[in-house]
Scaffold this motif. Sequence first.
Motif, PDB file in Angstrom:
ATOM      1  N   GLY A   6       0.313  -1.024  -0.063  1.00  0.00           N
ATOM      2  CA  GLY A   6       0.227   0.070   0.093  1.00  0.00           C
ATOM      3  C   GLY A   6       1.081   1.204   0.017  1.00  0.00           C
ATOM      4  O   GLY A   6       0.670   2.368   0.102  1.00  0.00           O
ATOM      5  N   MET A   7       1.948   1.207   0.004  1.00  0.00           N
ATOM      6  CA  MET A   7       3.085   1.931  -0.176  1.00  0.00           C
ATOM      7  C   MET A   7       3.695   2.559  -0.995  1.00  0.00           C
ATOM      8  O   MET A   7       4.860   1.260  -2.140  1.00  0.00           O
ATOM      9  N   THR A   8       4.223   3.535  -1.807  1.00  0.00           N
ATOM     10  CA  THR A   8       5.036   3.788  -3.467  1.00  0.00           C
ATOM     11  C   THR A   8       6.989   4.529  -2.362  1.00  0.00           C
ATOM     12  O   THR A   8       6.997   3.997  -1.731  1.00  0.00           O
ATOM     13  N   TYR A   9       7.444   3.011  -2.866  1.00  0.00           N
ATOM     14  CA  TYR A   9       9.213   3.221  -3.135  1.00  0.00           C
ATOM     15  C   TYR A   9       9.632   3.866  -4.919  1.00  0.00           C
ATOM     16  O   TYR A   9       9.039   2.646  -5.451  1.00  0.00           O
ATOM     17  N   PRO A  10      11.081   3.939  -3.799  1.00  0.00           N
ATOM     18  CA  PRO A  10      11.537   4.265  -5.932  1.00  0.00           C
ATOM     19  C   PRO A  10      11.833   2.684  -6.285  1.00  0.00           C
ATOM     20  O   PRO A  10      11.589   1.560  -5.173  1.00  0.00           O
ATOM     21  N   PRO A  11      11.790   2.544  -7.795  1.00  0.00           N
ATOM     22  CA  PRO A  11      11.947   1.165  -8.112  1.00  0.00           C
ATOM     23  C   PRO A  11      13.378   0.589  -7.532  1.00  0.00           C
ATOM     24  O   PRO A  11      13.823   1.028  -6.942  1.00  0.00           O
ATOM     25  N   SER A  12      12.722  -1.054  -7.367  1.00  0.00           N
ATOM     26  CA  SER A  12      13.685  -1.496  -6.578  1.00  0.00           C
ATOM     27  C   SER A  12      14.559  -2.409  -7.993  1.00  0.00           C
ATOM     28  O   SER A  12      13.697  -2.202  -8.896  1.00  0.00           O
ATOM     29  N   VAL A  13      15.756  -2.279  -7.776  1.00  0.00           N
ATOM     30  CA  VAL A  13      17.303  -3.184  -8.497  1.00  0.00           C
ATOM     31  C   VAL A  13      17.508  -4.490  -7.869  1.00  0.00           C
ATOM     32  O   VAL A  13      17.162  -4.730  -6.886  1.00  0.00           O
ATOM     33  N   PHE A  14      18.104  -5.302  -8.916  1.00  0.00           N
ATOM     34  CA  PHE A  14      18.555  -6.662  -8.532  1.00  0.00           C
ATOM     35  C   PHE A  14      19.978  -6.783  -8.531  1.00  0.00           C
ATOM     36  O   PHE A  14      20.727  -5.777  -9.354  1.00  0.00           O
ATOM     37  N   ASN A  15      20.864  -6.821  -7.259  1.00  0.00           N
ATOM     38  CA  ASN A  15      21.800  -6.739  -7.205  1.00  0.00           C
ATOM     39  C   ASN A  15      22.306  -8.454  -6.698  1.00  0.00           C
ATOM     40  O   ASN A  15      22.053  -8.579  -5.471  1.00  0.00           O
ATOM     41  N   GLU A  16      22.763  -9.690  -7.544  1.00  0.00           N
ATOM     42  CA  GLU A  16      23.657 -10.956  -7.275  1.00  0.00           C
ATOM     43  C   GLU A  16      24.456 -10.508  -5.649  1.00  0.00           C
ATOM     44  O   GLU A  16      24.800 -11.370  -5.017  1.00  0.00           O
ATOM     45  N   ASN A  17      25.076  -8.865  -5.543  1.00  0.00           N
ATOM     46  CA  ASN A  17      26.037  -9.823  -4.088  1.00  0.00           C
ATOM     47  C   ASN A  17      25.489  -9.154  -2.994  1.00  0.00           C
ATOM     48  O   ASN A  17      26.240  -9.077  -2.272  1.00  0.00           O
ATOM     49  N   SER A  18      24.094  -8.900  -3.339  1.00  0.00           N
ATOM     50  CA  SER A  18      23.058  -8.259  -2.151  1.00  0.00           C
ATOM     51  C   SER A  18      22.779  -8.602  -1.207  1.00  0.00           C
ATOM     52  O   SER A  18      22.223 -10.184  -2.435  1.00  0.00           O
ATOM     53  N   THR A  19      22.652  -8.972   0.519  1.00  0.00           N
ATOM     54  CA  THR A  19      22.259  -9.833   1.243  1.00  0.00           C
ATOM     55  C   THR A  19      20.684  -9.637   1.608  1.00  0.00           C
ATOM     56  O   THR A  19      19.710 -10.436   2.084  1.00  0.00           O
ATOM     57  N   CYS A  20      20.818  -8.001   0.840  1.00  0.00           N
ATOM     58  CA  CYS A  20      19.516  -7.723   1.134  1.00  0.00           C
ATOM     59  C   CYS A  20      18.047  -7.715   0.141  1.00  0.00           C
ATOM     60  O   CYS A  20      18.390  -7.882  -0.530  1.00  0.00           O
ATOM     61  N   SER A  21      17.022  -8.144   1.148  1.00  0.00           N
ATOM     62  CA  SER A  21      15.828  -8.563  -0.282  1.00  0.00           C
ATOM     63  C   SER A  21      15.536  -7.206  -1.163  1.00  0.00           C
ATOM     64  O   SER A  21      14.587  -7.620  -2.062  1.00  0.00           O
ATOM     65  N   VAL A  22      15.267  -5.965  -1.338  1.00  0.00           N
ATOM     66  CA  VAL A  22      15.465  -4.691  -2.034  1.00  0.00           C
ATOM     67  C   VAL A  22      16.773  -3.769  -1.838  1.00  0.00           C
ATOM     68  O   VAL A  22      17.421  -3.543  -0.197  1.00  0.00           O
ATOM     69  N   ILE A  23      17.169  -3.774  -3.159  1.00  0.00           N
ATOM     70  CA  ILE A  23      17.809  -2.042  -3.145  1.00  0.00           C
ATOM     71  C   ILE A  23      16.786  -1.152  -3.997  1.00  0.00           C
ATOM     72  O   ILE A  23      16.715  -1.750  -4.963  1.00  0.00           O
ATOM     73  N   TYR A  24      17.496  -0.130  -3.728  1.00  0.00           N
ATOM     74  CA  TYR A  24      16.125   1.082  -4.102  1.00  0.00           C
ATOM     75  C   TYR A  24      16.761   1.676  -5.458  1.00  0.00           C
ATOM     76  O   TYR A  24      18.245   1.707  -4.939  1.00  0.00           O
ATOM     77  N   GLU A  25      16.691   1.888  -6.528  1.00  0.00           N
ATOM     78  CA  GLU A  25      16.824   3.080  -7.476  1.00  0.00           C
ATOM     79  C   GLU A  25      16.105   4.046  -7.071  1.00  0.00           C
ATOM     80  O   GLU A  25      15.550   4.793  -7.400  1.00  0.00           O
TER      81      GLU A  25
END
Length: 626
Positions: A239-258
């Motif tokens: 129900g909230m708007t965020y910056p678009p997410s990007v895939f990062n294979e080296n990251s352990t985060c569930s989401v990285i924001y672009e």
Amino acid sequence: MGIKPSHCIYLCLKFIYAIGQTTPNPFNDFAPPNICSFHSNPCNIDEIYRRFDGSCSNPFNEAWGFAGSRYIYLLKPQYDDGIQKSRTRSFGNLLPGARILKNKFFPDGNVPSNTHTLATMSWGQFYAHDLSLLNEAPDEAPCCTEDGRVSPLATNSCFSIHVPVDDPRMSSEGITCLNFSRIMTDLTSGCPKKFGPARPLNTVTPALDLSPVYGNSDFESGNLRTFVGGLLRTDTRNGMTYPPSVFNENSTCSVIYETGDFRSNQNAPLLLIHIIFIRNHNAIADRLSIVNPHWDDETIFQETRRIMIAIFQKITYYEWFPNILGLEVMLNFGVIFNVSNSDYVDDFDSTINLGATNENSHAASRILHTLIPDTIDLYSESRTKVSSITLSDNLFCQDLLEDPIKVRQIAVGMVTQPMGEFDVFHPESITEELFKSKDSTFGTDLRSIDIQRSRDVGLASYVDYLYLCGLLSPDTAFGDFRDFQGIIRNDLISKLRQIYSTYDAVDLSTALGLESPVYGTNLGPTTLCLLVDQTLRSRIGDEKWFEHGESGFSPDQLSSIRSVTLSNLFCDGIDIRSIQDNAFQLPNSKNHLRNCSTFSDIDLSPWQETGEELTARLTKMNAAQK
């Protein structure tokens, strides 16, 4: 107890402003990061909108403000070899190690401010990211091993920070080396040596143009746009708007924001400012499409971007900087003016280079790292502390923002939690545990990095800047540590004498953090000198600064822009119920909490376009494309 303001300090600031900007300076020029000559479409005085790459911010000097321009030196760099080798010596004597200086003068700790909120610190970081970004040399090999020792594979791009054997924290871990890579300069980027001494390159636009939101090139901006209705790309989840997410294979985060700046993911409050700007952009774009239904996507986007940049500049100079520099200083030096909401400030000067200075970006502004708190606190709408997160454990991984409840709690916390005080203390999360991996017991030290960076770029010694700022003169100087009296406390001068071989060896970065504040401000006189120089450059050297007549805003539009505050942005960008009038200051009897419904939205009626205005705009746009 502060230093009383005097005509000397005011005059010295005017002095540096004059010599640093209007006198021909061989260290005040330009070189892009990959080539040694500037290439861009010629400037056109009929251009309505800013270029994303910052070129033509000054149409008479089109390369000033470009992403890739050289940082400006106010004084000739003092490299060991006169060309590019980091400053490690003074008159043949080795300088004390950066970590030794940190331990001697800048103890671990965190003293909460009695007056200012966490939003003050976070806005300062966002502002710094808009102004400046160094590019470190590629990691050919690690400078230190994983267990904190000098790497046998270290290359010339390394300038590692030595950790002494008696270090109070890191020696027990057996650490002797902290990673530090030198920055890319015009020389290491392939420019011929005739351009030497080496000068660092600023990879973002130094113009205050919201490049962290919109990017630094047409390509970057294009990736962030929908090209429909003037909107920026967003994702909607929970129900909230965020910056678009990007895939990062080296990251352990569930989401990285672009966003327009990769540093946006560094910490939650910083990322929240990005989110607030993106949401406000799209809200204003939607409203402009109703006000002017004949506008196409490009016009809506560019007009919204222009409005958002103006709001950012207004809040930074009229709300944020007074908490840093002091209102009296800003008014005395013409950084801001007491004008009516609809008045222009027509002092654009085409001879002023709006670029970022090394002295500001790599010394003066970095002493504000003391404002960083050890934790980020989450608060409920009733202003009750709910929980805390450790800064060092959440760098570049902001998964908690995927929870809408935590988004609101962080937002409320930003305007409730005190920032750190203006002092010498720095929290352990940035001096012992910065960038610490989850399976490690140690990280790196930001205060040592700040001192090392000032040497990496070859900044002159502290005493040289006392002369530059008019705080010393050859007629009255002693030529020894007594020249620091009245600017730095006597007990601290004694410590400097013990650790530095001579007074003219003292690093700028070290001494700025020890200066006593000028009366009515939170900063010392040399720090003020260097910061005010940068604020004047950014405003006077930018033709499209929102207050300049050349900006294209009408008096009624200016009045609308000046009515917007940071509290407005929070209320419109985050679903919170209440906020104080001045979000940079803690709530008190004079800074009451108000329901967000009592804050008015920006009045966009001055942007409603008549038939004659449409014809005039299209004519100007056609002229700009020729």
